[in-house]
Structures are given as C-alpha cells and as structure tokens.
Design a protein around this motif. Structure first.
Motif, PDB file in Angstrom:
ATOM      1  N   ARG A   1       0.856  -1.189   0.000  1.00 51.59           N
ATOM      2  CA  ARG A   1       0.000   0.000   0.000  1.00 51.59           C
ATOM      3  C   ARG A   1       0.892   1.240   0.000  1.00 51.59           C
ATOM      4  N   PRO A   2       0.327   2.365  -0.387  1.00 52.83           N
ATOM      5  CA  PRO A   2       1.098   3.618  -0.307  1.00 52.83           C
ATOM      6  C   PRO A   2       1.454   3.900   1.146  1.00 52.83           C
ATOM      7  N   ARG A   3       2.602   4.507   1.358  1.00 55.87           N
ATOM      8  CA  ARG A   3       3.052   4.745   2.724  1.00 55.87           C
ATOM      9  C   ARG A   3       3.765   6.090   2.830  1.00 55.87           C
ATOM     10  N   SER A   4       3.721   6.624   4.033  1.00 49.45           N
ATOM     11  CA  SER A   4       4.463   7.855   4.297  1.00 49.45           C
ATOM     12  C   SER A   4       5.929   7.527   4.522  1.00 49.45           C
ATOM     13  N   VAL A   5       6.764   8.545   4.453  1.00 49.33           N
ATOM     14  CA  VAL A   5       8.195   8.372   4.690  1.00 49.33           C
ATOM     15  C   VAL A   5       8.430   7.789   6.080  1.00 49.33           C
TER      16      VAL A   5
ATOM     17  N   GLU B   1       6.568   5.886   7.893  1.00 47.48           N
ATOM     18  CA  GLU B   1       6.258   4.452   7.906  1.00 47.48           C
ATOM     19  C   GLU B   1       7.411   3.643   7.335  1.00 47.48           C
ATOM     20  N   LEU B   2       7.930   4.137   6.214  1.00 44.75           N
ATOM     21  CA  LEU B   2       9.021   3.419   5.550  1.00 44.75           C
ATOM     22  C   LEU B   2      10.264   3.394   6.431  1.00 44.75           C
ATOM     23  N   VAL B   3      10.507   4.498   7.104  1.00 42.16           N
ATOM     24  CA  VAL B   3      11.666   4.562   7.998  1.00 42.16           C
ATOM     25  C   VAL B   3      11.517   3.532   9.113  1.00 42.16           C
ATOM     26  N   LYS B   4      10.326   3.494   9.701  1.00 43.85           N
ATOM     27  CA  LYS B   4      10.072   2.554  10.799  1.00 43.85           C
ATOM     28  C   LYS B   4      10.341   1.109  10.376  1.00 43.85           C
ATOM     29  N   ARG B   5       9.957   0.795   9.150  1.00 45.20           N
ATOM     30  CA  ARG B   5      10.080  -0.576   8.663  1.00 45.20           C
ATOM     31  C   ARG B   5      11.413  -0.863   7.987  1.00 45.20           C
ATOM     32  N   SER B   6      12.323   0.072   8.045  1.00 45.76           N
ATOM     33  CA  SER B   6      13.642  -0.181   7.452  1.00 45.76           C
ATOM     34  C   SER B   6      14.702  -0.021   8.523  1.00 45.76           C
ATOM     35  N   SER B   7      15.923  -0.344   8.170  1.00 43.47           N
ATOM     36  CA  SER B   7      17.018  -0.218   9.129  1.00 43.47           C
ATOM     37  C   SER B   7      17.799   1.064   8.888  1.00 43.47           C
ATOM     38  N   LEU B   8      17.208   1.954   8.115  1.00 40.00           N
ATOM     39  CA  LEU B   8      17.920   3.175   7.753  1.00 40.00           C
ATOM     40  C   LEU B   8      17.420   4.366   8.547  1.00 40.00           C
ATOM     41  N   SER B   9      18.226   5.419   8.528  1.00 43.66           N
ATOM     42  CA  SER B   9      17.819   6.691   9.111  1.00 43.66           C
ATOM     43  C   SER B   9      16.812   7.361   8.177  1.00 43.66           C
ATOM     44  N   GLN B  10      16.132   8.382   8.683  1.00 42.76           N
ATOM     45  CA  GLN B  10      15.161   9.080   7.839  1.00 42.76           C
ATOM     46  C   GLN B  10      15.833   9.675   6.602  1.00 42.76           C
ATOM     47  N   PRO B  11      16.963  10.355   6.738  1.00 43.95           N
ATOM     48  CA  PRO B  11      17.585  10.882   5.517  1.00 43.95           C
ATOM     49  C   PRO B  11      17.994   9.773   4.553  1.00 43.95           C
ATOM     50  N   GLY B  12      18.388   8.643   5.116  1.00 46.61           N
ATOM     51  CA  GLY B  12      18.743   7.514   4.256  1.00 46.61           C
ATOM     52  C   GLY B  12      17.572   7.082   3.393  1.00 46.61           C
ATOM     53  N   VAL B  13      16.418   6.964   4.009  1.00 48.47           N
ATOM     54  CA  VAL B  13      15.223   6.576   3.256  1.00 48.47           C
ATOM     55  C   VAL B  13      14.860   7.652   2.238  1.00 48.47           C
ATOM     56  N   SER B  14      14.902   8.897   2.668  1.00 43.75           N
ATOM     57  CA  SER B  14      14.567   9.994   1.757  1.00 43.75           C
ATOM     58  C   SER B  14      15.477  10.007   0.533  1.00 43.75           C
TER      59      SER B  14
ATOM     60  N   ARG C   1       0.248  14.346  -0.984  1.00 44.05           N
ATOM     61  CA  ARG C   1       0.380  14.914   0.354  1.00 44.05           C
ATOM     62  C   ARG C   1      -0.840  14.601   1.187  1.00 44.05           C
ATOM     63  N   GLU C   2      -0.599  14.493   2.478  1.00 43.56           N
ATOM     64  CA  GLU C   2      -1.681  14.325   3.444  1.00 43.56           C
ATOM     65  C   GLU C   2      -1.258  15.173   4.638  1.00 43.56           C
ATOM     66  N   SER C   3      -1.643  16.414   4.602  1.00 43.03           N
ATOM     67  CA  SER C   3      -1.112  17.443   5.515  1.00 43.03           C
ATOM     68  C   SER C   3       0.410  17.443   5.444  1.00 43.03           C
ATOM     69  N   GLN C   4       1.096  17.259   6.556  1.00 41.69           N
ATOM     70  CA  GLN C   4       2.573  17.317   6.449  1.00 41.69           C
ATOM     71  C   GLN C   4       3.175  16.059   5.858  1.00 41.69           C
ATOM     72  N   LYS C   5       2.398  15.006   5.852  1.00 40.90           N
ATOM     73  CA  LYS C   5       2.971  13.738   5.395  1.00 40.90           C
ATOM     74  C   LYS C   5       3.069  13.650   3.883  1.00 40.90           C
ATOM     75  N   HIS C   6       4.163  13.081   3.455  1.00 37.87           N
ATOM     76  CA  HIS C   6       4.340  12.805   2.030  1.00 37.87           C
ATOM     77  C   HIS C   6       4.065  11.319   1.819  1.00 37.87           C
ATOM     78  N   ILE C   7       3.078  11.044   1.028  1.00 41.74           N
ATOM     79  CA  ILE C   7       2.714   9.649   0.778  1.00 41.74           C
ATOM     80  C   ILE C   7       3.334   9.191  -0.519  1.00 41.74           C
ATOM     81  N   TYR C   8       4.060   8.108  -0.438  1.00 42.71           N
ATOM     82  CA  TYR C   8       4.695   7.554  -1.640  1.00 42.71           C
ATOM     83  C   TYR C   8       3.874   6.395  -2.178  1.00 42.71           C
ATOM     84  N   HIS C   9       3.692   6.422  -3.500  1.00 41.32           N
ATOM     85  CA  HIS C   9       2.926   5.385  -4.199  1.00 41.32           C
ATOM     86  C   HIS C   9       3.849   4.677  -5.175  1.00 41.32           C
ATOM     87  N   LEU C  10       3.685   3.390  -5.264  1.00 42.78           N
ATOM     88  CA  LEU C  10       4.465   2.639  -6.245  1.00 42.78           C
ATOM     89  C   LEU C  10       3.944   2.901  -7.659  1.00 42.78           C
TER      90      LEU C  10
END
Lengths: 107, 107
Positions: free
Chosen positions: B29-33, B35-48, B64-73
């Motif tokens: 599913r589409p996810r915010s940054v 969310e992706l950070v939480k599920r990865s072993s990287l730092s936030q800048p790493g994911v970005s 966008r969803e307010s401040q959140k950036h939602i990424y879609h495949l």
DNA sequence: ACTTTATATAACTGATTGGTAATATAACTA
DNA sequence: TAGTTATATTACCAATCAGTTATATAAAGT
C-alpha cells in the motif's frame, strides 16, 4: 585476493551495462575472451574482470579450446530476477481486467 | 546539487537492496516516509535519499496528506527489466511444454 | 629454449555509492 | 508566533566500483 566475495547479489551483477552486453553476446553463441574484447569497448583485462564476476555469479561457465577460454551463458540464475518481478507484472499487463487487478490489491 | 543525473539506468536503481525493500513495502500500500523509515534499518535521511532516486526513476509518485508525504508505487518502469529478461526465460521454463514455448517465442 | 598468443591477476586510481549527522523547509498546532 | 512534526537537502566520509597498465601464467608454434 581482494575480490573474493564481492557482488553478493545478482541484481548488482546485471546492473552493469558492460556485463549485460557480455550476457547478450553469449546468448547468441559461446565465445572466447578475445571475441568478447573485440566486440566491446573495454580492454582485455576489463572484460576478464567482468567475466570473473559473471562466473562467480554462476551466469557463465567456461570450457577450453587449446589456449582459448570459451565462455558459455548459463541463464538460470536470472530466474531470481524474474521471480522478483512476478508481483509487479500485473501493473503493466493490459491483458488483466480491472476486477482481477482489484482482487490482487486486496491481498 | 551533486546528485542530479545519477543512476541513469533502472538496473542500477533496483540493484540496491534497501530500494527493493521500499518498492516491496509500497506494493502492499502507499506509505508515508515515516512508515518506511520505521520498517527499514535506515535513518530518515537515508530513506529519503533512496526515495529521491526512486522518484527520479519514475518508480514512485507522491501525494500529500497534511505534512505527510505519501509515496505510491509506480511499477510500470520495471517493464524494462522484464523485457530484458524475455530472451532468457526459455532457459529455465521447463514447466512449459514445447507448444507453449513456441507460442511465447512467436509473440 | 624462445616467441607468440590468449587469458588472468595484481596494483593502482578516480569516480560513485550509500550511509550518517546536521540543517533547512514546510505545514500543522497551541 | 513559537513550538512540534514530517520530510528533504547538505556536507561529509569510508567503502566499493570499474577501469587502466603492468605483470603472471599457460599453452602452442618455431
């Protein structure tokens, strides 16, 4: 040797354009290193280096013909890439109707 | 910026394991940054950073969803990889009988 | 034995990569 | 408007990569 366990994953191996070119050349027929060098823009050691990486990845095998080393394609490991692509294929397969796609997204 | 035209080919983009992981997470599913950070072993800048590369490759889009950036495949570019694999598939498709294989080659 | 031909390896190098911490930007919130 | 939350960008760094030249190895030819 400094190059022992590099290029751990197959995706990295095929990421390099010259290596993909070598694979494509070997798809046509087995070829000697010299042949591959002639048909590439690399030096002989450059080609040999890539061949080493392809060999380590199991993508090529070798046989001898007097001094010549003949490289043969062994495509089977590419199956891993193909398998990885599996779940994404639906996104561009226009043969799929909307219902099927919807159901897949529900998983 | 120093990172303008890097990662010219798609093979390089998907060669990186963390990027493939992001793609897989976005397949669900589409996810915010975050969310992706939480599920990865990287730092936030790493994911970005990886998201930037995926965006440049056309593999993700954002909303966008307010401040959140939602990424879609956006899987469509992966078709290029799939197409490249085409000629090699016959080497491991032993499940296919001769007729099927013949038909596939005719496409 | 010496030379040629064919390939592999070693040693080195500049460029790129992927990672991080620090900082900037931007949008909500009190 | 000050603070908080969410993300992107910058600046830096160590590791890796792909390429080269030089050298080693090995088989064949003279």
């Amino acid at each position: 040797m400094q190059n022992e366990k590099k290029h751990s994953n197959l995706f990295e191996v095929i990421a390099e354009a010259n290596r993909r070119h070598i694979i494509e050349m070997l798809r046509v027929r087995p070829r000697s290193v010299g042949e591959l060098v002639k048909r590439s823009s690399l030096s002989q050691p450059g080609v040999s280096k890539h061949l080493r990486i392809l060999r380590d990845a199991g993508l090529v095998t070798t046989s001898r013909e007097s001094q010549k080393h003949i490289y043969h394609l062994r495509a089977e490991p590419l199956r891993e890439i193909d398998n990885w692509l599996e779940p994404y294929r639906q996104y561009w397969s226009d043969r799929l109707d909307a219902l099927e796609q919807f159901l897949d997204e529900e998983e």
